[in-house]
Motif scaffolding. Structure first.
Motif, PDB file in Angstrom:
ATOM      1  N   GLN A 118      30.367  -5.902 -13.185  1.00  0.00           N
ATOM      2  CA  GLN A 118      31.354  -6.795 -13.780  1.00  0.00           C
ATOM      3  C   GLN A 118      32.683  -6.062 -13.834  1.00  0.00           C
ATOM      4  OE1 GLN A 118      30.148  -8.452 -17.503  1.00  0.00           O
ATOM      5  NE2 GLN A 118      32.141  -9.381 -17.954  1.00  0.00           N
ATOM      6  N   THR A 119      33.727  -6.723 -13.367  1.00  0.00           N
ATOM      7  CA  THR A 119      35.056  -6.117 -13.358  1.00  0.00           C
ATOM      8  C   THR A 119      35.906  -6.779 -14.429  1.00  0.00           C
ATOM      9  OG1 THR A 119      34.908  -5.711 -10.978  1.00  0.00           O
ATOM     10  CG2 THR A 119      37.092  -5.622 -11.964  1.00  0.00           C
ATOM     11  N   THR A 120      36.482  -5.965 -15.302  1.00  0.00           N
ATOM     12  CA  THR A 120      37.398  -6.474 -16.322  1.00  0.00           C
ATOM     13  C   THR A 120      38.734  -5.761 -16.175  1.00  0.00           C
ATOM     14  OG1 THR A 120      36.548  -4.847 -17.907  1.00  0.00           O
ATOM     15  CG2 THR A 120      35.578  -7.056 -17.965  1.00  0.00           C
TER      16      THR A 120
ATOM     17  N   ASN B 115      24.444  -5.254  -9.686  1.00  0.00           N
ATOM     18  CA  ASN B 115      25.623  -6.101  -9.857  1.00  0.00           C
ATOM     19  C   ASN B 115      26.593  -5.431 -10.821  1.00  0.00           C
ATOM     20  OD1 ASN B 115      24.260  -7.888  -8.251  1.00  0.00           O
ATOM     21  ND2 ASN B 115      23.705  -9.292  -9.917  1.00  0.00           N
TER      22      ASN B 115
ATOM     23  N   ILE C 173      25.865  -4.079 -14.527  1.00  0.00           N
ATOM     24  CA  ILE C 173      25.172  -5.024 -15.397  1.00  0.00           C
ATOM     25  C   ILE C 173      23.696  -4.615 -15.458  1.00  0.00           C
ATOM     26  CG2 ILE C 173      24.539  -7.442 -15.749  1.00  0.00           C
ATOM     27  CD1 ILE C 173      27.028  -8.199 -14.128  1.00  0.00           C
TER      28      ILE C 173
ATOM     29  N   PRO D 105      34.061  -9.552  -6.652  1.00  0.00           N
ATOM     30  CA  PRO D 105      33.362 -10.843  -6.763  1.00  0.00           C
ATOM     31  C   PRO D 105      33.845 -11.791  -5.675  1.00  0.00           C
ATOM     32  CG  PRO D 105      35.045 -10.639  -8.467  1.00  0.00           C
ATOM     33  CD  PRO D 105      34.973  -9.306  -7.792  1.00  0.00           C
TER      34      PRO D 105
ATOM     35  N   ALA E 286      30.260  -8.528  -5.715  1.00  0.00           N
ATOM     36  CA  ALA E 286      30.173  -7.883  -7.034  1.00  0.00           C
ATOM     37  C   ALA E 286      28.973  -6.948  -7.087  1.00  0.00           C
ATOM     38  CB  ALA E 286      30.110  -8.934  -8.140  1.00  0.00           C
TER      39      ALA E 286
ATOM     40  N   ARG F 175      35.082  -1.251 -14.073  1.00  0.00           N
ATOM     41  CA  ARG F 175      33.869  -1.831 -13.500  1.00  0.00           C
ATOM     42  C   ARG F 175      32.652  -1.262 -14.221  1.00  0.00           C
ATOM     43  NH1 ARG F 175      36.702  -0.975  -8.222  1.00  0.00           N
ATOM     44  NH2 ARG F 175      37.360  -3.035  -7.513  1.00  0.00           N
ATOM     45  N   GLU F 176      31.755  -2.154 -14.614  1.00  0.00           N
ATOM     46  CA  GLU F 176      30.556  -1.733 -15.330  1.00  0.00           C
ATOM     47  C   GLU F 176      29.322  -2.356 -14.678  1.00  0.00           C
ATOM     48  OE1 GLU F 176      31.873  -1.181 -19.932  1.00  0.00           O
ATOM     49  OE2 GLU F 176      31.869  -3.251 -19.191  1.00  0.00           O
TER      50      GLU F 176
ATOM     51  N   THR G 269      20.051  -5.665 -13.221  1.00  0.00           N
ATOM     52  CA  THR G 269      20.360  -6.364 -11.961  1.00  0.00           C
ATOM     53  C   THR G 269      20.055  -5.497 -10.743  1.00  0.00           C
ATOM     54  OG1 THR G 269      22.670  -5.583 -12.003  1.00  0.00           O
ATOM     55  CG2 THR G 269      22.190  -7.702 -13.074  1.00  0.00           C
TER      56      THR G 269
END
Length: 492
Positions: free
Chosen positions: A389-391, A387, A403, A326, A366, A400-401, A406
């Protein structure tokens, strides 16, 4: 320090670059040094900080901060401020055999650890380092250092990149006879074919190689160990061998459409362009051209930026760069405290050029690549992205998943993969006791530089994985001293 209030009296004046719209028209060096007056003002900003984090390279939170070469930065900053340039060069050359390379191509982790950045901005250490060595060459202070005595020991170094050259330099100064083997047609490894010429012009590399030759080092290009010469043969002909072969196996993307034409690894693209540039100033056409094409660069590191700069100079039609991370904050976040390397949003030279040409930063953040799409004739025509999302899990692991919803299509007739490296090529030592570890790097004995093959050492990216030019040089220096100790013990 000569001026203890310098960091208050003067603001940081960063490195000067030629105008982006002008420099994309040629392959000449983009950086320009400021005047001597400005350089002395900038060096005066070096504080009497008592604990100079800048000169002690270390790993914090998985990133390098401070100088891995242990450059005596406050000392030569003070000498520059006082106008004692020759002494500054002598102090710099005690620790760094190639400041003309690091002063141009290093990302300057020293500045990330600079104490002055706690007050306002860090000292322009990289700029000053380059100014010192450039003046030293201009004044004729840089002369061949020919060893007074020879030990009679012979060493073969495989690879002529930063670690190989550093290793060769140190071993030669110890009095050993050193031969460096390089599979490419020119010496320099990454310095010649990995870093584009607008960062390090070739005459800068060749100038150093000529000095090393004058000091007694032999260079053998166009020789791939494992083909023209075997490792076993080199081992039998020498008292020791050092593998400085880099981490050149590129990481790939195993996604649908990968087989399409027009998708290339970044280093293949950069190498071909530089070779054609040096051979014929691109007249021979032996390179991968971005002219008139929509280009997608996948990756967010220095190599990706080099691809951006190169594609612009080849007159690409459009340019987009996918960065899996991101967008970073404009200043340090709470979980990125000093003296860690600052993870902040910045525009590198390639992105600055792209913004000047196309009116916007080429990066989309991202973002991950989902699929390569063809034109029906086996050629890439587009890239589908999404896109992500990193958690971070409690154990620090990144997850990383994608979204959903997107996905986006991008036109592309040229795609450049700059997503990292997976370790050294291993073919040359398959019939030896040399192995790789769990990270696919060459395995060594108990954290040393000695492989599991007697008398064979390794250094640089081959041992530690793809890293910074300063780490490669320091690795080469340390491996050289370990190799020297090994040979001298055998002599006694």
């Amino acid at each position: 320090m000569g001026n203890i209030t310098g960091f208050i009296d003067h603001r940081r004046s960063s490195e000067l670059y030629r105008d982006p719209l002008e420099r994309v028209k040629d392959w000449k060096e983009i950086a320009q040094l400021p005047s001597e007056k400005v350089l002395r003002e900038q060096s005066s900003r070096c504080m009497d900080c008592a604990v100079p984090f800048c000169q002690n390279g270390s790993e914090l939170a998985g990133m390098t901060t401070g100088c891995p070469l242990y450059n005596l930065i406050p000392e030569w900053n003070d000498l520059v401020y006082k106008g004692r340039w020759k002494e500054a060069y002598e102090r710099l050359s005690r620790t760094n055999p190639f400041p003309e390379f690091t002063g141009r191509a290093c990302p300057a982790p020293c500045e990330g650890g600079c104490v002055a950045s706690l007050a306002n901005d860090s000292v322009t250490i990289k700029n000053i380092e380059r100014a010192i060595i450039d003046k030293a060459f201009e004044k004729g202070w840089v002369q061949p250092q020919i060893p007074k005595q020879r030990t009679g020991k012979q060493v073969a170094i495989i690879g002529s990149g930063p670690s190989g050259l550093a290793c060769a330099s140190i071993l030669n100064q110890q009095g050993h006879m050193v031969t460096v083997y390089e599979r490419a047609d020119r010496i320099g490894g990454l310095l010649t074919y990995g870093i584009p010429k607008m960062k390090i012009e070739q005459h800068v590399v060749e100038r150093r190689i000529k000095l090393m030759q004058a000091e007694g080092i032999q260079f053998v290009p166009n020789t791939e160990v494992g083909k023209e010469r075997s490792l076993e043969q080199l081992r039998s002909e020498n008292d020791a061998v050092v593998l400085c072969i880099g981490a050149t196996r590129p990481r790939d993307l195993a996604i649908p459409g990968r087989e399409l034409e027009g998708i290339h690894f970044a280093m293949d693209y950069l190498h071909a362009n530089t070779k054609s540039l040096l051979d014929s100033h691109l007249a021979d056409g032996n390179f991968i051209s971005a002219e008139g094409k929509d280009v997608i660069v996948i990756g967010g590191g220095d190599t990706a930026t080099d691809c951006v700069s190169t594609a612009l100079r080849q007159n690409c039609k459009s340019l987009v760069q996918f960065d899996i991370y991101p967008m970073r904050p404009n200043s340090r976040s709470d979980d990125n405290p000093w003296p860690q390397y600052p993870l902040i949003h910045k525009q590198d030279t390639g992105q600055e050029e792209a913004a000047s040409v196309f009116g916007r930063d080429p990066r989309v953040f991202a973002t991950t690549t989902v699929e390569f799409v063809g034109d029906g004739n086996g050629n890439v025509a587009g890239v589908k992205s999404a896109n992500i999302q990193t958690t971070f899990m409690e154990n620090g692991q990144k997850v990383r998943e994608v979204i959903p919803g997107t996905e986006k299509m991008w036109p592309a007739q040229l795609v450049l993969l700059a997503v990292g490296f997976e370790g050294p090529e291993t073919e040359m030592f398959t019939n030896s006791n040399i192995t790789v570890n769990h990270r696919s790097n060459i395995a060594v004995k108990n954290g040393t530089y000695h492989t599991h093959e007697e008398g064979v050492f390794t250094a640089g990216d081959a041992r530690m994985g793809a890293s910074l030019i300063v780490w490669a040089i320091q690795e080469g220096k340390e491996a050289a001293m370990e190799c020297h100790d090994y040979m001298m013990r055998k002599m006694s």
